[in-house]
Design an enzyme around this catalytic site. Structure first.
Site, mmCIF file in Angstrom:
data_model
loop_
_atom_site.group_PDB
_atom_site.id
_atom_site.type_symbol
_atom_site.label_atom_id
_atom_site.label_comp_id
_atom_site.label_asym_id
_atom_site.label_seq_id
_atom_site.Cartn_x
_atom_site.Cartn_y
_atom_site.Cartn_z
ATOM 1 N N ALA A 42 -50.279 -83.725 -130.454
ATOM 2 C CA ALA A 42 -48.946 -83.137 -130.412
ATOM 3 C C ALA A 42 -48.046 -84.021 -131.275
ATOM 4 O O ALA A 42 -48.376 -85.179 -131.558
ATOM 5 C CB ALA A 42 -48.454 -83.087 -128.981
ATOM 6 N N GLU A 71 -53.351 -90.652 -125.504
ATOM 7 C CA GLU A 71 -52.065 -90.487 -124.817
ATOM 8 C C GLU A 71 -51.573 -91.726 -124.083
ATOM 9 O O GLU A 71 -50.415 -92.114 -124.201
ATOM 10 C CB GLU A 71 -52.124 -89.303 -123.832
ATOM 11 C CG GLU A 71 -52.019 -87.937 -124.486
ATOM 12 C CD GLU A 71 -53.371 -87.363 -124.912
ATOM 13 O OE1 GLU A 71 -54.353 -88.128 -124.986
ATOM 14 O OE2 GLU A 71 -53.434 -86.148 -125.160
HETATM 15 N N1 CO8 Z 1 -47.445 -86.712 -134.561
HETATM 16 C C1 CO8 Z 1 -46.538 -86.893 -135.551
HETATM 17 N N2 CO8 Z 1 -46.850 -87.376 -136.761
HETATM 18 C C2 CO8 Z 1 -48.130 -87.686 -136.985
HETATM 19 C C3 CO8 Z 1 -49.134 -87.526 -136.013
HETATM 20 C C4 CO8 Z 1 -48.739 -87.015 -134.745
HETATM 21 N N3 CO8 Z 1 -49.613 -86.793 -133.751
HETATM 22 N N4 CO8 Z 1 -50.302 -87.938 -136.526
HETATM 23 C C5 CO8 Z 1 -50.039 -88.321 -137.787
HETATM 24 N N5 CO8 Z 1 -48.732 -88.176 -138.074
HETATM 25 C C6 CO8 Z 1 -48.047 -88.470 -139.339
HETATM 26 C C7 CO8 Z 1 -47.925 -89.952 -139.636
HETATM 27 O O1 CO8 Z 1 -46.873 -90.527 -138.902
HETATM 28 C C8 CO8 Z 1 -47.689 -89.927 -141.109
HETATM 29 O O2 CO8 Z 1 -46.363 -89.520 -141.342
HETATM 30 P P1 CO8 Z 1 -45.516 -90.080 -142.616
HETATM 31 O O3 CO8 Z 1 -46.320 -89.723 -143.827
HETATM 32 O O4 CO8 Z 1 -44.210 -89.355 -142.512
HETATM 33 O O5 CO8 Z 1 -45.407 -91.554 -142.398
HETATM 34 C C9 CO8 Z 1 -48.574 -88.769 -141.590
HETATM 35 O O6 CO8 Z 1 -48.815 -87.982 -140.415
HETATM 36 C C10 CO8 Z 1 -49.887 -89.225 -142.144
HETATM 37 O O7 CO8 Z 1 -50.555 -90.039 -141.182
HETATM 38 P P2 CO8 Z 1 -51.142 -91.489 -141.510
HETATM 39 O O8 CO8 Z 1 -50.570 -92.012 -142.760
HETATM 40 O O9 CO8 Z 1 -51.053 -92.288 -140.254
HETATM 41 O O10 CO8 Z 1 -52.672 -91.102 -141.790
HETATM 42 P P3 CO8 Z 1 -53.955 -92.025 -141.634
HETATM 43 O O11 CO8 Z 1 -55.035 -91.331 -142.384
HETATM 44 O O12 CO8 Z 1 -53.663 -93.430 -141.972
HETATM 45 O O13 CO8 Z 1 -54.221 -91.971 -140.052
HETATM 46 C C11 CO8 Z 1 -54.387 -90.864 -137.892
HETATM 47 C C12 CO8 Z 1 -54.482 -90.722 -139.434
HETATM 48 C C13 CO8 Z 1 -55.471 -91.803 -137.391
HETATM 49 C C14 CO8 Z 1 -54.571 -89.464 -137.332
HETATM 50 C C15 CO8 Z 1 -52.996 -91.460 -137.520
HETATM 51 O O14 CO8 Z 1 -52.000 -90.706 -138.174
HETATM 52 C C16 CO8 Z 1 -52.714 -91.400 -136.061
HETATM 53 O O15 CO8 Z 1 -53.156 -92.266 -135.331
HETATM 54 N N6 CO8 Z 1 -51.941 -90.373 -135.597
HETATM 55 C C17 CO8 Z 1 -51.551 -90.241 -134.211
HETATM 56 C C18 CO8 Z 1 -52.686 -89.720 -133.381
HETATM 57 C C19 CO8 Z 1 -52.306 -89.606 -131.941
HETATM 58 O O16 CO8 Z 1 -51.976 -90.567 -131.278
HETATM 59 N N7 CO8 Z 1 -52.392 -88.383 -131.413
HETATM 60 C C20 CO8 Z 1 -52.117 -88.112 -130.027
HETATM 61 C C21 CO8 Z 1 -50.709 -87.733 -129.864
HETATM 62 S S1 CO8 Z 1 -50.279 -87.568 -128.154
HETATM 63 C C22 CO8 Z 1 -50.726 -85.994 -127.791
HETATM 64 O O17 CO8 Z 1 -51.340 -85.292 -128.539
HETATM 65 C C23 CO8 Z 1 -50.308 -85.525 -126.441
HETATM 66 C C24 CO8 Z 1 -50.730 -84.104 -126.219
HETATM 67 C C25 CO8 Z 1 -49.974 -83.603 -125.067
HETATM 68 C C26 CO8 Z 1 -50.268 -82.111 -124.876
HETATM 69 C C27 CO8 Z 1 -49.228 -81.226 -125.347
HETATM 70 C C28 CO8 Z 1 -48.003 -81.385 -124.542
HETATM 71 C C29 CO8 Z 1 -48.154 -81.222 -123.110
#
Ligand code: CO8
Length: 271
Positions: A74, A142
Site C-alpha cells: 500500500a 508492515e
Molecule cells: N509506498 C509508497 N512509495 C513506494 C512504495 C510504497 N509501498 N514502494 C516504493 N515506493 C517508492 C519509493 O519511495 C521510490 O519513490 P521516489 O522515487 O519518489 O523516491 C520509488 O517507489 C522507487 O522505489 P525505490 O527507489 O526504493 O526502489 P528500489 O528498487 O531501490 O527498492 C523496494 C524497491 C524494495 C520495493 C522498496 O521501494 C521498498 O522497500 N518499498 C516499500 C515496500 C514496503 O514496505 N511495502 C509494504 C507497505 S505496507 C503495506 O502494504 C500495508 C498494507 C496494508 C493493507 C491495505 C490497507 C489496509
C-alpha cells in the site's frame, strides 16, 4: 475517475488487468484501489471473459533503473498521514477490492512479475492461483512500518503457508523471500523466467477458459464457501452446485460430445 494506471485488455476469453502506475513501485493508494475496482467492474461486464490474469508492470526506481513490480505494498506516503478513522476507511477500501477479486465470478490468476510486498501479497492472495517470475520477491514488511497488515495478511497467509511460517513472515517483516521460497511454502504454484511469465499465465488462463464457464464459476464458489465452513455444510453446498449444472446447455453439450466420441474441440456457450 480516469483509469490511467490500471489497464484492461481482452484476448479471446481472457482479460488481463495490468497495474501500470509506473511510479512508487505500483504501490496501492486509495486512487489505485479505486482504479482496480473499476477495472474488475469492467471485466465483470464482459460476458465472454471466463478467466482473468492480474499482473504488474516494470517501473523506474530512484536510481533510474527499470525494475519489475507487481505491487510493492500500500502507498506509504498516503498511509503516513492517516488518522485512525482514515485508516479504517483505507482498510475498508482495500478489503473491498480483495473481496471483489476473491469472489469474482471468474477465476483470477496473479502473474507476479517482481516486488510483491505487504498489500501486494494481500492482493495476490485474494486471487485464485498465483504464479511468479524468478525475480519476484515477497514479504509482509508492515510491522517494520509500525502497522499490522490490514487486508488479509494476518488471515489468508496462514491459510496458504501454515501458522508457523505465516507468523515468521509477519513478525520479522523480512521483505526478501524469494520466488523459490514462495514456491516451497505453497504461496505460488509455479515459477518462470520473467520473459515467459505472461505466456505461461495466458496458457493457464486459456486452459481454464476452455472449460464450461458456469461449472468453473460454481467450482470457485463451492471451494471458497467450503473452505470457510464445516465439511457437512460444504458438501451440501457442493451438492447444490452440482445439481445446478444440469440446468445448463453446456452440461448437455459436453456429455453428448463425449458420448458421440467427437474429436471436435469443445465450444462452450456459457449457458
Ligand atoms: N509506498 C509508497 N512509495 C513506494 C512504495 C510504497 N509501498 N514502494 C516504493 N515506493 C517508492 C519509493 O519511495 C521510490 O519513490 P521516489 O522515487 O519518489 O523516491 C520509488 O517507489 C522507487 O522505489 P525505490 O527507489 O526504493 O526502489 P528500489 O528498487 O531501490 O527498492 C523496494 C524497491 C524494495 C520495493 C522498496 O521501494 C521498498 O522497500 N518499498 C516499500 C515496500 C514496503 O514496505 N511495502 C509494504 C507497505 S505496507 C503495506 O502494504 C500495508 C498494507 C496494508 C493493507 C491495505 C490497507 C489496509
Amino acid at each position: 475517475m480516469a483509469m490511467t494506471d490500471v489497464v484492461v485488455e481482452k484476448k479471446d476469453h481472457v482479460a488481463v488487468v495490468k497495474i501500470e502506475h509506473m511510479k512508487a513501485m505500483n504501490a496501492l493508494s486509495t486512487d489505485m484501489y479505486s482504479q482496480l475496482e473499476e477495472a474488475f467492474g469492467q471485466v465483470a461486464a464482459m460476458e465472454d471473459v471466463y478467466c482473468v490474469v492480474l499482473t504488474g508492470s516494470s517501473v523506474i526506481n530512484k536510481k533510474g533503473k527499470e525494475v519489475q513490480s507487481f505491487v510493492a505494498g500500500a502507498d506509504i506516503s498516503e498511509m503516513s498521514k492517516l488518522t485512525v478513522e482514515e485508516g479504517k476507511q483505507f482498510g475498508n477500501n482495500s478489503n473491498r477490492v480483495c473481496w471483489m477479486i476473491e469472489n469474482f465470478k471468474r477465476p483470477v490468476i496473479a502473474a507476479i512479475n517482481g516486488f510483491c510486498l505487504g498489500g501486494g501479497v494481500e492482493l495476490a492472495m485474494s486471487c485464485d492461483i498465483r504464479i511468479c517470475s524468478e525475480n519476484a520477491t515477497f514479504g509482509q514488511p508492515e510491522v517494520g512500518l509500525g502497522i499490522t497488515p490490514g487486508c488479509g495478511g494476518t488471515q489468508r497467509l496462514a491459510r496458504f503457508v501454515g501458522l508457523g511460517k505465516a507468523k515468521e513472515i509477519l513478525y520479522t517483516a523480512r521483505a526478501n523471500y524469494s520466488a523459490q521460497d514462495a514456491l516451497d511454502m505453497g504461496l505460488v504454484n509455479y515459477v518462470y523466467p520473467i520473459e515467459s511469465l505472461m505466456d505461461e499465465a495466458m496458457k493457464l488462463a486459456n486452459e481454464i477458459a476452455a472449460q464450461a464457464p458456469i461449472a468453473v464459476s460454481l467450482v470457485k464458489e463451492a471451494v471458497n464457501v467450503g473452505y470457510q465452513t464445516d465439511l457437512n455444510s460444504a458438501l451440501k453446498f457442493e451438492g447444490n452446485c452440482f445439481a445446478q449444472c444440469f440446468a445448463t446447455e453446456d452440461q448437455k453439450y459436453a456429455m453428448e460430445h463425449f458420448l458421440a466420441r467427437s474429436k471436435d474441440p469443445k465450444e462452450f456457450k456459457n449457458k
